[in-house]
Design a protein around this motif. Structure first.
Motif, PDB file in Angstrom:
ATOM      1  N   HIS A  91      68.848  43.332  23.516  1.00 48.67           N
ATOM      2  CA  HIS A  91      67.922  44.371  23.970  1.00 48.67           C
ATOM      3  C   HIS A  91      68.739  45.554  24.496  1.00 48.67           C
ATOM      4  CE1 HIS A  91      65.566  46.536  27.033  1.00 48.67           C
ATOM      5  NE2 HIS A  91      64.530  46.270  26.257  1.00 48.67           N
ATOM      6  N   ASN A 108      58.908  44.781  28.528  1.00 50.49           N
ATOM      7  CA  ASN A 108      59.652  45.696  27.662  1.00 50.49           C
ATOM      8  C   ASN A 108      60.564  44.922  26.703  1.00 50.49           C
ATOM      9  OD1 ASN A 108      62.025  47.520  26.958  1.00 50.49           O
ATOM     10  ND2 ASN A 108      60.648  48.989  27.928  1.00 50.49           N
ATOM     11  N   ILE A 109      61.293  43.963  27.257  1.00 49.78           N
ATOM     12  CA  ILE A 109      62.227  43.162  26.449  1.00 49.78           C
ATOM     13  C   ILE A 109      61.458  42.358  25.392  1.00 49.78           C
ATOM     14  CG2 ILE A 109      63.811  41.172  26.535  1.00 49.78           C
ATOM     15  CD1 ILE A 109      64.804  42.244  29.265  1.00 49.78           C
ATOM     16  N   ASN A 110      60.355  41.744  25.798  1.00 50.11           N
ATOM     17  CA  ASN A 110      59.596  40.912  24.855  1.00 50.11           C
ATOM     18  C   ASN A 110      58.956  41.728  23.739  1.00 50.11           C
ATOM     19  OD1 ASN A 110      60.178  38.331  25.715  1.00 50.11           O
ATOM     20  ND2 ASN A 110      58.549  38.322  27.256  1.00 50.11           N
ATOM     21  N   TYR A 122      60.143  44.536  22.551  1.00 51.96           N
ATOM     22  CA  TYR A 122      61.291  44.915  21.717  1.00 51.96           C
ATOM     23  C   TYR A 122      61.673  43.758  20.798  1.00 51.96           C
ATOM     24  CZ  TYR A 122      66.352  45.829  20.946  1.00 51.96           C
ATOM     25  OH  TYR A 122      67.613  46.005  20.413  1.00 51.96           O
ATOM     26  N   PRO A 144      69.174  39.284  26.301  1.00 53.78           N
ATOM     27  CA  PRO A 144      68.367  40.291  27.014  1.00 53.78           C
ATOM     28  C   PRO A 144      69.114  41.561  27.408  1.00 53.78           C
ATOM     29  CG  PRO A 144      68.628  38.290  28.350  1.00 53.78           C
ATOM     30  CD  PRO A 144      69.283  38.014  27.035  1.00 53.78           C
ATOM     31  N   LYS A 162      69.891  48.971  32.602  1.00 52.97           N
ATOM     32  CA  LYS A 162      68.926  48.348  33.518  1.00 52.97           C
ATOM     33  C   LYS A 162      69.376  48.522  34.953  1.00 52.97           C
ATOM     34  CE  LYS A 162      67.991  45.501  29.707  1.00 52.97           C
ATOM     35  NZ  LYS A 162      68.892  45.512  28.559  1.00 52.97           N
ATOM     36  N   MET A 168      65.288  39.849  35.587  1.00 52.24           N
ATOM     37  CA  MET A 168      65.590  39.176  34.317  1.00 52.24           C
ATOM     38  C   MET A 168      66.127  37.764  34.558  1.00 52.24           C
ATOM     39  SD  MET A 168      67.233  42.528  32.514  1.00 52.24           S
ATOM     40  CE  MET A 168      68.295  41.721  31.318  1.00 52.24           C
ATOM     41  N   ILE A 216      61.457  35.146  28.691  1.00 53.99           N
ATOM     42  CA  ILE A 216      61.998  36.043  27.660  1.00 53.99           C
ATOM     43  C   ILE A 216      62.022  35.318  26.315  1.00 53.99           C
ATOM     44  CG2 ILE A 216      64.077  37.269  26.882  1.00 53.99           C
ATOM     45  CD1 ILE A 216      64.594  38.017  29.816  1.00 53.99           C
TER      46      ILE A 216
END
Length: 285
Positions: A154, A174-176, A178, A198, A204, A212, A219
């Motif tokens: 990510h 956001n990460i998921n 993406y 991640p 970040k 995270m 995630i």
């Protein structure tokens, strides 16, 4: 046992490296081999072939099962290299390590399709791309053609913005989002084995990175193995007022936490310590 990690406890992941199935139900340690004179932590020490081979051997003896070769530093303000420069830095490194230590899995840290092609011909096993295929339009297609496992990280959309702290919505969301989008794109090109990273240390805030760690089990929804790379990252040492080499104890505590939450690969500089952490984790679980 924490209920939140239950969905990962039974995840039996394996990846296919050139016809060999690698079982990730036991977490693996990936040792970092920087071939960069300007790397943020061990710059220049191992950029000569003999030194690099010695360092690879040391990491393997300490328990690394994967060696991640990095021809280009991606720390803030690092020198930007072309694919050709990366390839000349790698030289015979991949084939040399393969010849000396045939059991070793070699991963290559690059965002260039040309470097991937070169690495594939040298005997590469895993592609580690910090760019999610966004810095080179031929990358995803090339990965598909090699049939190798792919580490999807990510990151912000451009090389220039990769360290900018521009994410305002919930970091896990956001990460998921993406990952969902990128996985679809990879599958279109026939990429089968995807490992999710991640992207600690890339654009970040300290708070986002602590979140995270706390919510790592959410995630990727437990569908793909997770790789975490927090070794010597500033979000750990800066708030403590320490230097990158002074945070081993703190790092191992965080590693342990992330293993509990389902991490399958730890990407590290300090292999012996990380291996000890993995062993402790396995003893308890």
């Amino acid at each position: 046992m924490k209920t939140q990690s239950a969905n990962h406890k039974n995840s039996h992941f394996s990846i296919n490296c050139r016809g060999t199935l690698i079982d990730l139900s036991v977490p693996k340690v990936m040792g970092i081999l920087n071939l960069t004179p300007d790397s943020f932590s061990d710059g220049g020490k191992f950029n000569e072939e003999k030194e690099a081979l010695k360092q690879a051997e040391k990491m393997l003896k300490e328990g690394a099962e994967i060696i991640d070769i990095g021809p280009q530093s991606t720390r803030p303000n690092a020198q930007f290299l072309s694919a050709q420069e990366e390839i000349s830095r790698i030289g015979n490194m991949i084939s040399l390590i393969k010849k000396e230590f045939p059991e070793t899995l070699i991963s290559l840290d690059t965002f260039y399709a040309e470097t991937v092609k070169f690495g594939f011909n040298e005997g590469l096993d895993i592609i580690n791309d910090i760019s999610g295929g966004m810095f080179d339009e031929k990358m995803v297609e090339t990965v598909g053609k090699t049939g190798l496992p792919y580490i999807l990280m990510h990151v912000n959309p451009t090389y220039q913005s990769m360290h900018e702290k521009i994410i305002e919505d919930d970091i896990i969301l956001n990460i998921n989002q993406y990952f969902s989008e990128k996985i679809l794109g990879l599958k279109k090109f026939g990429v089968k084995d995807i490992i999710l990273d991640p992207g600690f240390g890339f654009g970040k805030t300290v708070e986002q990175q602590l979140q995270m760690i706390d919510e790592l089990q959410y995630i990727g929804f437990g569908k793909h193995p997770l790789l975490v790379g927090i070794s010597r990252k500033s979000f750990i040492y800066k708030p403590l007022g320490k230097q990158p080499l002074e945070i081993n104890e703190e790092t191992q505590k965080l590693h342990f936490q992330m293993l509990e939450k389902g991490a399958k690969i730890l990407r590290v500089h300090d292999v012996a310590q990380a291996k000890k952490t993995v062993d402790e984790f396995l003893k308890i679980n």
